[in-house]
Design a protein around this motif. Structure first.
Motif, mmCIF file in Angstrom:
data_model
loop_
_atom_site.group_PDB
_atom_site.id
_atom_site.type_symbol
_atom_site.label_atom_id
_atom_site.label_comp_id
_atom_site.label_asym_id
_atom_site.label_seq_id
_atom_site.Cartn_x
_atom_site.Cartn_y
_atom_site.Cartn_z
ATOM 1 N N SER A 66 0.839 -1.188 0.000
ATOM 2 C CA SER A 66 0.000 0.000 0.000
ATOM 3 C C SER A 66 0.879 1.244 0.000
ATOM 4 O O SER A 66 1.907 1.301 0.657
ATOM 5 C CB SER A 66 -0.879 0.001 1.250
ATOM 6 N N GLY A 86 -3.702 3.931 -2.395
ATOM 7 C CA GLY A 86 -4.022 3.418 -3.723
ATOM 8 C C GLY A 86 -4.660 2.042 -3.684
ATOM 9 O O GLY A 86 -5.225 1.629 -2.692
ATOM 10 N N ALA A 87 -4.567 1.345 -4.763
ATOM 11 C CA ALA A 87 -5.205 0.032 -4.899
ATOM 12 C C ALA A 87 -4.582 -0.959 -3.937
ATOM 13 O O ALA A 87 -3.527 -1.526 -4.206
ATOM 14 C CB ALA A 87 -5.074 -0.453 -6.334
ATOM 15 N N CYS A 88 -5.202 -1.151 -2.807
ATOM 16 C CA CYS A 88 -4.648 -2.089 -1.835
ATOM 17 C C CYS A 88 -5.768 -2.793 -1.079
ATOM 18 O O CYS A 88 -6.924 -2.405 -1.139
ATOM 19 C CB CYS A 88 -3.696 -1.399 -0.868
ATOM 20 N N LYS A 93 -10.001 1.011 0.591
ATOM 21 C CA LYS A 93 -10.670 2.272 0.270
ATOM 22 C C LYS A 93 -12.136 2.253 0.694
ATOM 23 O O LYS A 93 -12.770 3.291 0.753
ATOM 24 C CB LYS A 93 -10.561 2.566 -1.225
ATOM 25 N N ASP A 100 -11.393 -4.269 0.642
ATOM 26 C CA ASP A 100 -10.798 -3.141 -0.071
ATOM 27 C C ASP A 100 -10.537 -2.037 0.953
ATOM 28 O O ASP A 100 -11.461 -1.565 1.607
ATOM 29 C CB ASP A 100 -11.766 -2.657 -1.148
#
Length: 70
Positions: free
Chosen positions: A17, A22-24, A41, A39
């Motif tokens: 991350s 971000g995309a994690c 997020k 997710d």
């Protein structure tokens, strides 16, 4: 399928991350036989659960480059 209460688990963010979130993903190590994954997020969104042996095999395959890249 049995419902699992994830409201009190401790989540651990992926070591990949970045600072921007971000995309994690986040995983929990609170269950010996299952690995919940969510997710990062959307922490209040749904989580997937995998058998621990399946998750370990997946992580091993990713780390060793056994999965094709997109």
């Amino acid at each position: 399928m049995r419902s699992i209460d994830l409201s009190t688990v401790t989540w651990r963010k992926s070591s990949y991350s970045n600072q921007d979130g971000g995309a994690c993903i986040e995983v929990s190590d609170d269950f010996p036989a299952l690995v919940p994954v969510r997710d990062s997020k959307h922490p209040h969104g749904p989580a997937l659960t995998f058998e621990a042996t399946t998750w370990t095999a997946f992580v091993t395959a990713v780390k060793s480059g056994q999965l094709p890249s997109a």
